[in-house]
Write a protein that holds these residues in place. Structure first.
Motif, mmCIF file in Angstrom:
data_model
loop_
_atom_site.group_PDB
_atom_site.id
_atom_site.type_symbol
_atom_site.label_atom_id
_atom_site.label_comp_id
_atom_site.label_asym_id
_atom_site.label_seq_id
_atom_site.Cartn_x
_atom_site.Cartn_y
_atom_site.Cartn_z
ATOM 1 N N HIS A 1 0.252 3.670 8.072
ATOM 2 C CA HIS A 1 1.231 2.644 8.419
ATOM 3 C C HIS A 1 2.528 2.940 7.682
ATOM 4 O O HIS A 1 2.505 3.209 6.488
ATOM 5 N N GLN A 2 3.638 2.868 8.378
ATOM 6 C CA GLN A 2 4.937 3.051 7.748
ATOM 7 C C GLN A 2 5.505 1.678 7.400
ATOM 8 O O GLN A 2 5.665 0.834 8.276
ATOM 9 N N ILE A 3 5.778 1.447 6.138
ATOM 10 C CA ILE A 3 6.343 0.181 5.697
ATOM 11 C C ILE A 3 7.854 0.215 5.899
ATOM 12 O O ILE A 3 8.442 -0.671 6.478
ATOM 13 N N TYR A 4 8.476 1.268 5.419
ATOM 14 C CA TYR A 4 9.893 1.489 5.720
ATOM 15 C C TYR A 4 10.205 2.964 5.550
ATOM 16 O O TYR A 4 9.496 3.697 4.871
ATOM 17 N N LYS A 5 11.264 3.405 6.204
ATOM 18 C CA LYS A 5 11.738 4.775 6.060
ATOM 19 C C LYS A 5 13.235 4.764 6.263
ATOM 20 O O LYS A 5 13.727 4.491 7.348
ATOM 21 N N LYS A 6 13.953 5.014 5.171
ATOM 22 C CA LYS A 6 15.412 5.045 5.247
ATOM 23 C C LYS A 6 15.899 6.466 5.494
ATOM 24 O O LYS A 6 16.856 6.676 6.207
ATOM 25 N N ASP A 7 15.219 7.432 4.886
ATOM 26 C CA ASP A 7 15.478 8.855 5.109
ATOM 27 C C ASP A 7 14.275 9.605 4.543
ATOM 28 O O ASP A 7 13.274 8.986 4.211
ATOM 29 N N MET B 1 7.712 -7.840 4.082
ATOM 30 C CA MET B 1 6.400 -8.460 3.862
ATOM 31 C C MET B 1 5.550 -8.445 5.137
ATOM 32 O O MET B 1 4.343 -8.239 5.072
ATOM 33 N N ASN B 2 6.172 -8.619 6.294
ATOM 34 C CA ASN B 2 5.434 -8.543 7.564
ATOM 35 C C ASN B 2 4.861 -7.151 7.771
ATOM 36 O O ASN B 2 3.748 -6.998 8.282
ATOM 37 N N ALA B 3 5.604 -6.112 7.367
ATOM 38 C CA ALA B 3 5.104 -4.746 7.487
ATOM 39 C C ALA B 3 3.839 -4.579 6.634
ATOM 40 O O ALA B 3 2.874 -3.937 7.058
ATOM 41 N N PHE B 4 3.834 -5.172 5.437
ATOM 42 C CA PHE B 4 2.634 -5.112 4.586
ATOM 43 C C PHE B 4 1.486 -5.884 5.213
ATOM 44 O O PHE B 4 0.347 -5.439 5.192
ATOM 45 N N TRP C 1 13.814 10.815 1.723
ATOM 46 C CA TRP C 1 13.601 10.616 0.294
ATOM 47 C C TRP C 1 13.395 9.151 -0.085
ATOM 48 O O TRP C 1 13.194 8.848 -1.243
ATOM 49 N N ASN C 2 13.482 8.248 0.847
ATOM 50 C CA ASN C 2 13.296 6.826 0.551
ATOM 51 C C ASN C 2 12.408 6.226 1.626
ATOM 52 O O ASN C 2 12.885 5.835 2.690
ATOM 53 N N MET C 3 11.111 6.191 1.330
ATOM 54 C CA MET C 3 10.153 5.685 2.314
ATOM 55 C C MET C 3 8.907 5.165 1.609
ATOM 56 O O MET C 3 8.675 5.461 0.441
ATOM 57 N N MET C 4 8.142 4.385 2.356
ATOM 58 C CA MET C 4 6.877 3.875 1.842
ATOM 59 C C MET C 4 5.876 3.868 2.986
ATOM 60 O O MET C 4 6.186 3.387 4.076
ATOM 61 N N THR C 5 4.687 4.413 2.730
ATOM 62 C CA THR C 5 3.619 4.418 3.725
ATOM 63 C C THR C 5 2.334 3.912 3.080
ATOM 64 O O THR C 5 2.164 3.984 1.867
ATOM 65 N N VAL C 6 1.449 3.389 3.924
ATOM 66 C CA VAL C 6 0.124 2.972 3.463
ATOM 67 C C VAL C 6 -0.895 3.648 4.361
ATOM 68 O O VAL C 6 -0.807 3.580 5.582
ATOM 69 N N GLU C 7 -1.860 4.317 3.740
ATOM 70 C CA GLU C 7 -2.968 4.926 4.478
ATOM 71 C C GLU C 7 -4.205 4.072 4.262
ATOM 72 O O GLU C 7 -4.514 3.694 3.127
ATOM 73 N N VAL C 8 -4.886 3.751 5.347
ATOM 74 C CA VAL C 8 -6.127 2.986 5.261
ATOM 75 C C VAL C 8 -7.266 3.967 5.473
ATOM 76 O O VAL C 8 -7.374 4.599 6.523
ATOM 77 N N ASN C 9 -8.089 4.127 4.442
ATOM 78 C CA ASN C 9 -9.217 5.055 4.490
ATOM 79 C C ASN C 9 -10.474 4.251 4.181
ATOM 80 O O ASN C 9 -10.829 4.068 3.028
ATOM 81 N N GLY C 10 -11.099 3.727 5.231
ATOM 82 C CA GLY C 10 -12.239 2.837 5.026
ATOM 83 C C GLY C 10 -11.740 1.546 4.403
ATOM 84 O O GLY C 10 -10.852 0.903 4.927
#
Length: 76
Positions: A5-11, A70-73, A13-22
């Protein structure tokens, strides 16, 4: 199966992702200021607590921007 899941991506070098593994949630935060940080959570409530501590509403000038983050989370 890992779902990303991508939370945000500005470029690149500035991004946040969440991987769900089980049941495990792996959050990767990449910033040009701090480099890459990885956080592991066992539950969604644990991740949401971290997110609300990391991104306090008071630090945002625009409340809609905070709600969007927060909705992205919540969608993870």
């Amino acid at each position: 199966m890992i779902k990303k899941h991508q939370i945000y991506k500005k470029d690149n070098w500035n991004m946040m992702t969440v991987e769900v593994n089980g049941r495990e949630l792996i959050l990767r935060e990449i910033s040009d200021e701090w480099g890459e940080e990885t956080h592991k959570f066992i539950s969604r409530p644990e991740m949401m607590q971290w997110a609300s501590d990391r991104f306090p509403k008071e630090k945002f000038d625009n409340e809609a921007e905070w709600e969007e983050l927060m909705n992205a989370f919540r969608e993870v």
